[in-house]
Design an enzyme around this catalytic site. Structure first.
Site, PDB file in Angstrom:
ATOM      1  CB  VAL A  75       9.340 -12.124   5.875  1.00 23.84           C
ATOM      2  CG1 VAL A  75       9.656 -11.771   7.590  1.00 23.84           C
ATOM      3  CG2 VAL A  75       9.194 -13.477   5.955  1.00 23.84           C
ATOM      4  N   GLY A  76       7.996  -9.041   6.508  1.00 22.39           N
ATOM      5  CA  GLY A  76       8.492  -7.572   6.746  1.00 22.39           C
ATOM      6  C   GLY A  76       9.422  -7.408   7.655  1.00 22.39           C
ATOM      7  CG  ASP A  77       9.551  -3.732   9.718  1.00 25.66           C
ATOM      8  OD1 ASP A  77       8.429  -3.855   9.068  1.00 25.66           O
ATOM      9  OD2 ASP A  77       9.546  -2.952  10.874  1.00 25.66           O
ATOM     10  CB  THR A 135       4.323   0.065  13.368  1.00 26.06           C
ATOM     11  OG1 THR A 135       3.148  -0.324  12.263  1.00 26.06           O
ATOM     12  CG2 THR A 135       4.258   1.402  13.668  1.00 26.06           C
ATOM     13  N   GLY A 136       5.395  -0.085  10.062  1.00 23.31           N
ATOM     14  CA  GLY A 136       5.516   0.990   8.878  1.00 23.31           C
ATOM     15  C   GLY A 136       5.829   0.017   7.647  1.00 23.31           C
ATOM     16  CB  THR A 193       3.320  -3.779  13.419  1.00 24.88           C
ATOM     17  OG1 THR A 193       3.265  -4.362  11.856  1.00 24.88           O
ATOM     18  CG2 THR A 193       4.245  -4.388  14.120  1.00 24.88           C
ATOM     19  N   GLY A 223       7.468  -1.940   5.841  1.00 28.71           N
ATOM     20  CA  GLY A 223       8.544  -3.056   6.271  1.00 28.71           C
ATOM     21  C   GLY A 223       9.638  -3.084   5.146  1.00 28.71           C
TER      22      GLY A 223
END
Length: 312
Positions: free
Chosen positions: A206-208, A228-229, A177, A231
């Site tokens: 869908v992530g964070d 970033t990570g 990200t 999610g």
């Protein structure tokens, strides 16, 4: 009579976190990442040094990273399990707390700009999938053929993941990200984040990154955060808003708040990193992985990029 000091501005960018060590990152990738981060800083710096807004600065900085195949956003984004590319992004203005986000878009060259269009030209905050693609064409946000996003490295990563029947998501554990946070000369903060997600994601995951308060948040009363990570864990903690809340209500400094929230996230099983900027010009970055692609520029002449943990 001495002249008044010039108003302060600060910009931070990131290009993802993960197992980034001098042993795992090739010299070619190291150089490309540093060049990409520096280019993003230069783009945002041009806005801020001329008195522009933090919102404009984070958008242009992220646009640069979206065009750079070194990172997992825009061109160079990872593949879904089905071999498609689905892009997510968000942007937020700390002065007004207006925000826009998109998820699962497939043809927009700069998803961060589409997120801003959602913020400024729709009554909504988050648009997803086909509807977001339609909105992009209605708003004349630049569209490209989906093949434009494809790189051989990302296709190879999908093949590697599929070869491991017990594997889930990104086999290399690199959260690619990209994001930016800034404070401008008026003391306003903004944040933007953009991603292709994780290799092999399925079922419209869908992530964070596009979720306001999870991967992206900005509030002049506290700070701006881009994360970033992993999610799924960042969503459960509400990482970006949690950092902001600790700063606002517990009077913690940026570094303390960021470190504490990432430690809590790691305790649940999720690693990653954040960049944070406060309206007074203070900044912090924190990560629980061996490295994070990151950079900083400021009106005090600061200009640096880093990858590995020991770089500070």
């Amino acid at each position: 009579m001495s002249s008044a000091p010039a108003p302060r501005w600060t910009l931070l960018v990131h290009g993802g976190a993960g197992i980034l060590t001098r042993d795992t990152v090739s010299a070619q990738t190291d150089a490309a990442a540093r060049a990409g981060l520096d280019a993003a800083l230069a783009a945002g710096e041009a806005v801020l040094s001329s008195g522009g807004t933090a919102l404009d600065a984070v958008e242009v900085a992220v646009q640069v990273l979206e065009d750079d195949p070194t990172f997992n956003s825009g061109r160079g984004a990872v593949f879904t399990f089905d071999g498609a590319i689905e892009l997510d992004a968000a942007i937020m203005d700390g002065a007004t707390r207006a925000a826009g986000a998109v998820a699962g878009v497939t043809r927009t060259r700069h998803p961060v700009s589409l997120a801003r269009a959602v913020m400024e030209h729709s009554p909504h905050v988050l648009l997803a999938g086909k509807g977001a693609d339609i909105f992009a064409t209605e708003q004349a946000v630049e569209q490209v053929n989906p093949d434009w996003f494809v790189t051989p490295e990302r296709r190879a990563q999908l093949d590697k993941m599929k070869a491991n029947p017990d594997g889930w998501f990104d086999v290399d554990m690199k959260y690619g990200t990209v994001g930016a946070v800034a404070v401008d000369t008026a003391g306003h903060v903004a944040a933007a984040t953009s991603t292709g997600g994780v290799t092999g994601k399925r079922w419209g995951r869908v992530g964070d990154s596009p979720l306001i308060g999870a991967g992206t948040h900005a509030d002049d009363r506290a700070c701006a955060v881009s994360a970033t990570g992993a999610g799924e864990f960042f969503i459960r903690i509400g990482v970006a808003h949690e950092i902001s809340a600790r700063i606002r209500f517990a009077n913690e400094d940026l570094q303390t708040a960021a470190d504490a929230v990432l430690a809590e996230t790691q305790a649940l099983g999720g690693t990653g990193g954040v960049i944070v900027a406060g309206p007074d010009g203070d900044v912090a970055w924190s990560f629980t992985t061996p490295g994070m692609y990151r950079g900083r520029a400021g009106s005090d002449g600061t200009r640096r990029v880093a990858i590995y943990g020991e770089e500070g």
